[in-house]
Design a protein around this motif. Structure first.
Motif, PDB file in Angstrom:
ATOM      1  N   LEU A 374       0.780  -1.180  -0.159  1.00 22.62           N
ATOM      2  CA  LEU A 374      -0.084  -0.146   0.141  1.00 22.62           C
ATOM      3  C   LEU A 374       0.935   1.068  -0.158  1.00 22.62           C
ATOM      4  O   LEU A 374       0.493   2.224  -0.657  1.00 22.62           O
ATOM      5  CB  LEU A 374      -0.885  -0.118   1.287  1.00 22.62           C
ATOM      6  CG  LEU A 374      -1.905   1.104   1.305  1.00 22.62           C
ATOM      7  CD1 LEU A 374      -2.649   1.343   0.205  1.00 22.62           C
ATOM      8  CD2 LEU A 374      -2.694   1.081   2.566  1.00 22.62           C
ATOM      9  N   THR A 375       2.160   1.289   0.902  1.00 19.99           N
ATOM     10  CA  THR A 375       2.824   2.364   0.817  1.00 19.99           C
ATOM     11  C   THR A 375       3.524   2.641  -0.696  1.00 19.99           C
ATOM     12  O   THR A 375       3.377   3.898  -1.094  1.00 19.99           O
ATOM     13  CB  THR A 375       3.766   2.072   1.934  1.00 19.99           C
ATOM     14  OG1 THR A 375       3.352   1.888   3.150  1.00 19.99           O
ATOM     15  CG2 THR A 375       5.063   3.223   1.761  1.00 19.99           C
ATOM     16  N   TYR A 376       3.955   1.637  -1.113  1.00 19.59           N
ATOM     17  CA  TYR A 376       4.487   1.553  -2.556  1.00 19.59           C
ATOM     18  C   TYR A 376       3.851   2.163  -3.455  1.00 19.59           C
ATOM     19  O   TYR A 376       4.072   3.066  -4.337  1.00 19.59           O
ATOM     20  CB  TYR A 376       5.081   0.370  -2.710  1.00 19.59           C
ATOM     21  CG  TYR A 376       5.743   0.413  -4.289  1.00 19.59           C
ATOM     22  CD1 TYR A 376       7.202   0.778  -4.445  1.00 19.59           C
ATOM     23  CD2 TYR A 376       5.119  -0.127  -5.462  1.00 19.59           C
ATOM     24  CE1 TYR A 376       7.864   0.484  -5.703  1.00 19.59           C
ATOM     25  CE2 TYR A 376       5.690  -0.316  -6.647  1.00 19.59           C
ATOM     26  CZ  TYR A 376       6.993   0.263  -6.809  1.00 19.59           C
ATOM     27  OH  TYR A 376       7.363   0.159  -8.010  1.00 19.59           O
ATOM     28  N   ARG A 377       2.510   1.505  -3.573  1.00 18.35           N
ATOM     29  CA  ARG A 377       1.499   1.984  -4.492  1.00 18.35           C
ATOM     30  C   ARG A 377       0.993   3.360  -4.365  1.00 18.35           C
ATOM     31  O   ARG A 377       0.967   3.973  -5.538  1.00 18.35           O
ATOM     32  CB  ARG A 377       0.338   0.963  -4.732  1.00 18.35           C
ATOM     33  CG  ARG A 377       0.693  -0.677  -4.849  1.00 18.35           C
ATOM     34  CD  ARG A 377       1.047  -0.794  -6.135  1.00 18.35           C
ATOM     35  NE  ARG A 377      -0.107  -1.146  -6.902  1.00 18.35           N
ATOM     36  CZ  ARG A 377      -0.252  -1.835  -8.186  1.00 18.35           C
ATOM     37  NH1 ARG A 377       0.724  -2.048  -8.856  1.00 18.35           N
ATOM     38  NH2 ARG A 377      -1.480  -2.129  -8.833  1.00 18.35           N
ATOM     39  N   PHE A 378       0.677   3.786  -3.244  1.00 15.92           N
ATOM     40  CA  PHE A 378       0.260   5.209  -3.077  1.00 15.92           C
ATOM     41  C   PHE A 378       1.295   6.160  -3.347  1.00 15.92           C
ATOM     42  O   PHE A 378       1.065   7.134  -4.039  1.00 15.92           O
ATOM     43  CB  PHE A 378      -0.033   5.301  -1.588  1.00 15.92           C
ATOM     44  CG  PHE A 378      -0.736   6.497  -1.029  1.00 15.92           C
ATOM     45  CD1 PHE A 378      -1.814   6.837  -0.961  1.00 15.92           C
ATOM     46  CD2 PHE A 378       0.265   8.037  -0.674  1.00 15.92           C
ATOM     47  CE1 PHE A 378      -2.544   8.036  -0.993  1.00 15.92           C
ATOM     48  CE2 PHE A 378      -0.370   8.895  -0.769  1.00 15.92           C
ATOM     49  CZ  PHE A 378      -1.683   9.107  -0.473  1.00 15.92           C
TER      50      PHE A 378
END
Length: 446
Positions: A374-378
């Motif tokens: 989620l961190t990476y994609r955001f």
């Protein structure tokens, strides 16, 4: 995981021209590395992660990090590695030299370098406790931090190093710790002028936890190397370094010290040989853990990567054994599920949610891999999409407009967790990517 397979790169030196022109001579090197690493990992197992020990960019500029990020995504896809499982530390080429040359930052560098080894840590502590001084010291790493935030590897005054846990099936934790050796890096770098700070290298001894550190500059470049070596050589199982542009392996006490060499050495160097490593870590028996090292180097005649064979056996890898690594004891019968959850949180939850988060927020946190995704994609979305997602959750305040992407995400994540909106945050993020996930780990109906 039954085993860990870690690809160790260093000095990848991406420029804004990398991959964008027919005159990019290193494009073939990168292609051959993709092919070679893919071949090796198909034989030994998919890559768990990619470790980059600095000099990701060539001059610390945004366009260089954009090119590096695109290629690292390609590498992950080729190796069957989750795209968020990249861990990085900064090198001297990740420093914006123009910013580092400003009067305030230059004065801070000179002040730190003028201190004796015993006084360096107290000087760093004083600087980092003052917001203005800390901001000036970290300013040359601003573009690196923007790039590294998607991998949860950015550097801050509160924590100039990062940690991440990878667990073997037996329960043994391999704890990665990324060290920042570029706090005082500028145009006047030279041997003995680089500062790390003993606080970064002071790892605690914990039963069932073995440390692997990443750092760009090798110890002989450090002004404060004596105290740091005591920590690294007595408490760290694997030390990874870059900077020297030559492969090297050393066994010192109980630690294995690896220098990856350079993936993109400068072509005017006398011995221009691109290199990289692949490290396999497995449990051997109840007392021992095995490490298998595959050193890969460029073959000038065949124009491809080949094995650096072990001199004593002729094999394409080197074998090392960690003694005195007992298999962790099974969970005690009296331990409650709540206690187990908190134990995992203490060793596995990353810095996206700061140490000040409440118990309620921690309870709302998902499995760490999903949080990393989620961190990476955001953070790989354009800022306008990031802000639109935050607005759709109705968790913004009037002051949030001035926040950077990384800080905005931290706040959005904490507020979404508190409001029970993590499933919506995941959906809103994923639908803005061309390859959205087909499930939502935060949705209780799954």
């Amino acid at each position: 995981m039954e085993k860990l397979v870690l690809v160790h790169l260093s000095d990848i030196h991406f420029t804004k021209w990398s991959g964008t022109t027919a005159h990019d001579l290193d494009a073939d090197v990168r292609n051959e590395l993709l092919r070679d690493a893919s071949k090796v990992t198909k034989e030994i197992g998919a890559a768990t992660g990619i470790l980059v020990t600095g000099d990701i960019a060539f001059s610390g500029q945004q366009a260089e990090y954009e090119r590096a990020a695109y290629w690292l995504l390609e590498l992950c896809q080729a190796l069957g590695c989750p795209e968020e499982n990249v861990w990085v530390v900064p090198g001297n080429h990740d420093v914006d030299r123009k910013v580092a040359g400003s009067k305030v930052t230059r004065s801070l560098h000179e002040g730190i370098r003028s201190k004796g080894e015993i006084s360096i840590d107290s000087e760093l502590r004083e600087i980092f406790s003052d917001p203005q001084s800390a901001s000036a010291l970290l300013a040359p790493l601003a573009e690196y931090n923007k790039f590294a935030a998607r991998f949860q590897c950015s550097i801050s005054a509160e924590k100039p190093f990062w940690e991440r846990d990878l667990a073997l099936d037996c329960g043994t934790v391999i704890r990665l710790r990324g060290l920042c050796s570029t706090l005082v890096s500028n145009a006047h770098d030279e041997k003995g002028n680089i500062v790390l700070g003993a606080a970064q290298a002071s790892v605690p001894r914990i039963d069932g936890v073995e440390y692997l550190t990443l750092c760009h500059h090798p110890p002989d470049w450090l002004r404060d190397q004596d105290g740091i070596l005591n920590h690294l050589e007595s408490k760290v199982r694997i030390q990874l370094f870059g900077h020297k542009h030559s492969q090297r392996v050393q066994m010192i006490n109980r630690t294995l010290r690896l220098t990856a060499g350079a993936m993109h050495p400068e072509r005017n160097e006398r011995d221009w040989i691109p290199t990289y490593n692949i490290i396999e870590i497995t449990r051997r028996d109840d007392e021992r853990i095995g490490v298998r090292l595959f050193q890969r180097r460029w073959h000038q005649i065949e124009c491809r990567f080949v094995a650096e064979n072990a001199s004593n056996s002729g094999k394409d890898h080197h074998d090392y054994v960690w003694q005195d690594c007992p298999r962790p004891a099974p969970r005690q019968a009296g331990q409650t599920p709540e206690a187990r959850k908190m134990t995992r949180a203490e060793v596995a939850v990353s810095d996206v949610v700061a140490a000040k988060t409440t118990a309620k927020e921690r309870e709302a946190m998902p499995t760490p891999n999903y949080q990393r995704r989620l961190t990476y994609r955001f953070l790989t979305l354009p800022f306008r999409h990031q802000f639109a997602i935050a607005e759709s959750l109705n968790v913004l305040t009037d002051e949030d407009g001035a926040l950077s992407s990384e800080i905005l995400f931290r706040e959005v994540f904490k507020r979404a967790a508190s409001a029970g909106l993590l499933a919506k945050l995941w959906n809103e993020t994923e639908k803005r990517h061309p390859d959205p996930a087909d499930f939502n780990p935060f949705d209780g109906s799954n």
